[in-house]
Design a protein around this motif. Structure first.
Motif, mmCIF file in Angstrom:
data_model
loop_
_atom_site.group_PDB
_atom_site.id
_atom_site.type_symbol
_atom_site.label_atom_id
_atom_site.label_comp_id
_atom_site.label_asym_id
_atom_site.label_seq_id
_atom_site.Cartn_x
_atom_site.Cartn_y
_atom_site.Cartn_z
ATOM 1 N N VAL A 138 71.971 5.911 -3.610
ATOM 2 C CA VAL A 138 72.299 4.721 -4.393
ATOM 3 C C VAL A 138 72.337 3.562 -3.398
ATOM 4 N N GLU A 139 71.372 2.657 -3.501
ATOM 5 C CA GLU A 139 71.223 1.561 -2.556
ATOM 6 C C GLU A 139 71.931 0.324 -3.117
ATOM 7 N N ALA A 140 72.943 -0.162 -2.401
ATOM 8 C CA ALA A 140 73.775 -1.249 -2.925
ATOM 9 C C ALA A 140 73.851 -2.442 -1.982
ATOM 10 N N THR A 141 72.901 -2.550 -1.033
ATOM 11 C CA THR A 141 72.926 -3.693 -0.122
ATOM 12 C C THR A 141 71.890 -4.750 -0.475
ATOM 13 N N GLY A 142 70.741 -4.341 -0.963
ATOM 14 C CA GLY A 142 69.652 -5.281 -1.180
ATOM 15 C C GLY A 142 68.956 -5.708 0.100
ATOM 16 N N VAL A 143 69.289 -5.112 1.221
ATOM 17 C CA VAL A 143 68.673 -5.446 2.508
ATOM 18 C C VAL A 143 67.337 -4.709 2.620
ATOM 19 N N GLY A 144 66.254 -5.467 2.817
ATOM 20 C CA GLY A 144 64.920 -4.888 2.758
ATOM 21 C C GLY A 144 64.716 -3.692 3.656
ATOM 22 N N ARG A 145 65.145 -3.783 4.923
ATOM 23 C CA ARG A 145 64.952 -2.675 5.859
ATOM 24 C C ARG A 145 65.719 -1.436 5.401
ATOM 25 N N VAL A 146 66.933 -1.646 4.893
ATOM 26 C CA VAL A 146 67.735 -0.523 4.409
ATOM 27 C C VAL A 146 67.052 0.128 3.207
ATOM 28 N N VAL A 147 66.519 -0.695 2.306
ATOM 29 C CA VAL A 147 65.842 -0.172 1.117
ATOM 30 C C VAL A 147 64.700 0.765 1.517
ATOM 31 N N PHE A 148 63.819 0.311 2.412
ATOM 32 C CA PHE A 148 62.647 1.124 2.753
ATOM 33 C C PHE A 148 63.020 2.323 3.606
ATOM 34 N N ASP A 149 64.026 2.182 4.444
ATOM 35 C CA ASP A 149 64.486 3.356 5.199
ATOM 36 C C ASP A 149 65.097 4.404 4.266
ATOM 37 N N ALA A 150 65.797 3.945 3.229
ATOM 38 C CA ALA A 150 66.375 4.888 2.260
ATOM 39 C C ALA A 150 65.283 5.614 1.487
ATOM 40 N N ILE A 151 64.253 4.872 1.076
ATOM 41 C CA ILE A 151 63.146 5.483 0.347
ATOM 42 C C ILE A 151 62.478 6.566 1.197
ATOM 43 N N ALA A 152 62.368 6.304 2.490
ATOM 44 C CA ALA A 152 61.695 7.247 3.384
ATOM 45 C C ALA A 152 62.562 8.437 3.769
ATOM 46 N N GLY A 153 63.872 8.373 3.461
ATOM 47 C CA GLY A 153 64.787 9.350 4.018
ATOM 48 C C GLY A 153 65.337 10.400 3.089
ATOM 49 N N THR A 154 64.862 10.472 1.857
ATOM 50 C CA THR A 154 65.424 11.458 0.937
ATOM 51 C C THR A 154 64.838 12.841 1.182
ATOM 52 N N ALA A 155 65.548 13.843 0.687
ATOM 53 C CA ALA A 155 64.989 15.189 0.622
ATOM 54 C C ALA A 155 63.843 15.195 -0.389
ATOM 55 N N ALA A 163 52.904 0.759 4.131
ATOM 56 C CA ALA A 163 52.805 1.041 2.692
ATOM 57 C C ALA A 163 52.119 2.373 2.432
ATOM 58 N N GLY A 164 51.119 2.700 3.259
ATOM 59 C CA GLY A 164 50.411 3.968 3.064
ATOM 60 C C GLY A 164 51.311 5.169 3.273
ATOM 61 N N ALA A 165 52.128 5.125 4.334
ATOM 62 C CA ALA A 165 53.034 6.240 4.606
ATOM 63 C C ALA A 165 54.094 6.354 3.509
ATOM 64 N N THR A 166 54.581 5.193 3.042
ATOM 65 C CA THR A 166 55.577 5.210 1.965
ATOM 66 C C THR A 166 54.988 5.821 0.703
ATOM 67 N N ASN A 167 53.783 5.402 0.350
ATOM 68 C CA ASN A 167 53.127 5.952 -0.839
ATOM 69 C C ASN A 167 52.895 7.453 -0.685
ATOM 70 N N ARG A 168 52.420 7.870 0.475
ATOM 71 C CA ARG A 168 52.127 9.290 0.707
ATOM 72 C C ARG A 168 53.383 10.139 0.530
ATOM 73 N N GLU A 169 54.491 9.659 1.097
ATOM 74 C CA GLU A 169 55.721 10.431 1.016
ATOM 75 C C GLU A 169 56.233 10.526 -0.421
ATOM 76 N N ILE A 170 56.205 9.419 -1.145
ATOM 77 C CA ILE A 170 56.679 9.426 -2.534
ATOM 78 C C ILE A 170 55.847 10.384 -3.375
ATOM 79 N N VAL A 171 54.528 10.339 -3.195
ATOM 80 C CA VAL A 171 53.642 11.184 -4.002
ATOM 81 C C VAL A 171 53.792 12.658 -3.642
ATOM 82 N N LEU A 172 53.718 12.976 -2.357
ATOM 83 C CA LEU A 172 53.711 14.372 -1.942
ATOM 84 C C LEU A 172 55.059 15.056 -2.112
ATOM 85 N N GLU A 173 56.131 14.276 -2.188
ATOM 86 C CA GLU A 173 57.460 14.872 -2.365
ATOM 87 C C GLU A 173 58.012 14.698 -3.780
ATOM 88 N N ASN A 174 57.193 14.160 -4.681
ATOM 89 C CA ASN A 174 57.667 13.917 -6.054
ATOM 90 C C ASN A 174 58.924 13.047 -6.073
#
Length: 349
Positions: free
Chosen positions: A240-257, A278-289
């Motif tokens: 649950v991201e509650a800062t709105g800080v861009g770097r925190v947002v993208f690090d959180a997206i990249a860091g889930t199980a 953006a490519g790595a972010t997209n790849r991770e979201i897709v391949l990890e559902n």
């Protein structure tokens, strides 16, 4: 009566004004204000960033985090004089869109909704206010000292509902949740995670003070290391991201199980740029559902869920979240954030 008013989109025009007492119409409660929460939205409206006055008016009564006591209720409305109540913030658009027509006005699709104290409707920042009985929620009298937390709790109640709905698209068995940001939204999100029996972790930049203490008192784990370091260690199923800080947002997206869910509740400021692969972010979201969702505001069932969550919470812990109580006449002090603030509240005694 006195009311905290502002000329929207004109900086530093907030003042306590004398305005006429309200008249409760059919199907409305007349309510005496008890307290009003102050949040970043209020500060942004005062700064001139946004906000809209009611049609034909120059000034808007501020305040959307309400708490009041019923002075007069219509017969047969299900409320009684003396009831402790909170007013819902948003109203559905008049068209209405498909979502508003079904009571899901927090998900309005055409943007014609209105909001108390924010968009085209006076807020709850006055000594007396009225609210339609259909948009008032009764609170346990034992919550009087902390009931002003109801509105932000409704926001996280909705966020958790959305997380669970997304999770249930397949097998769903989360164990660990990471909340980024230990402000009111973050700490209340952590509370609802703990009430769900999850292993709760909260991350913020401060190393000591009331925020880490509140997390510890909840039985959760506090972190102030960089997001990638924390996510690598705990592998959260939900963020649950509650800062709105861009770097925190993208690090959180990249860091889930794998099959992780990130729910964004913090609103970012525009104009700030960070490098993103953006490519790595997209790849991770897709391949990890993985799933990333945004969540804002709340409808009536979320307020009811918030009332239940507050009633089940430890009162002493909820009291920890209220840093300062400031009389209405000294509203400027409440609008000026201090380093150890969690939630600042205006009082109407």
């Amino acid at each position: 009566m006195r009311a905290l008013t502002v000329r929207p989109q004109q900086p530093d025009t907030a003042e306590v004004s004398e305005v006429p007492d309200p008249d409760a119409g059919p199907g409305e409660l007349l309510v005496e204000a008890v307290a009003l929460g102050v949040c970043g939205t209020d500060r942004e409206i005062v700064s001139g960033a946004y906000g809209w006055a009611p049609q034909g008016r120059e000034r808007l009564v501020l305040g959307h985090e309400s708490l009041g006591r019923v002075r007069r209720a219509p017969e047969g409305a299900g409320f009684a004089d003396g009831d402790l109540v909170v007013g819902v913030v948003r109203r559905p658009d008049p068209v209405p869109c498909g979502a508003c027509a079904r009571g899901e006005f927090d998900m309005c699709r055409n943007g014609r909704y209105t909001e108390r104290g924010i968009k085209q409707r006076d807020g709850y920042g006055s000594e007396l206010w009225t609210v339609e009985t259909d948009y008032a929620v009764r609170l346990d009298p034992a919550l009087e000292s902390v009931g002003v937390l109801m509105e932000p709790t409704s926001v996280v109640a909705k966020a958790w509902e959305q997380i669970e709905r997304v999770g249930q698209r397949s097998w769903y068995g989360p164990q660990r949740v990471l909340v980024t940001g230990a402000g009111p939204i973050g700490l209340l999100a952590a509370l609802l995670g703990a009430q769900r029996g999850l292993d709760v972790h909260v991350l913020d930049v401060v190393a000591d003070g009331p925020k880490p203490a509140a997390v510890a008192a909840l039985g959760a784990t506090y972190h102030h290391a960089p997001v990638p370091e924390v996510t690598e260690k705990i592998q959260p199923d939900v963020v649950v991201e509650a800062t709105g800080v861009g770097r925190v947002v993208f690090d959180a997206i990249a860091g889930t199980a794998p099959y992780g869910i990130v729910c964004l509740t913090g609103v970012s400021s525009g104009g700030r740029r960070i490098p993103v692969d953006a490519g790595a972010t997209n790849r991770e979201i897709v391949l990890e559902n993985d799933v990333v969702i945004g969540s804002v505001n709340a409808n009536l069932r979320h307020y009811s869920a918030a009332a239940q969550a507050l009633a089940a919470a430890d009162r002493d812990w909820l009291e920890r979240l209220i840093s300062r109580r400031v009389p209405l006449g000294r509203f400027a002090e409440a609008l000026h954030a201090q380093p150890d603030d969690i939630k600042v509240v205006l009082t109407f005694e």
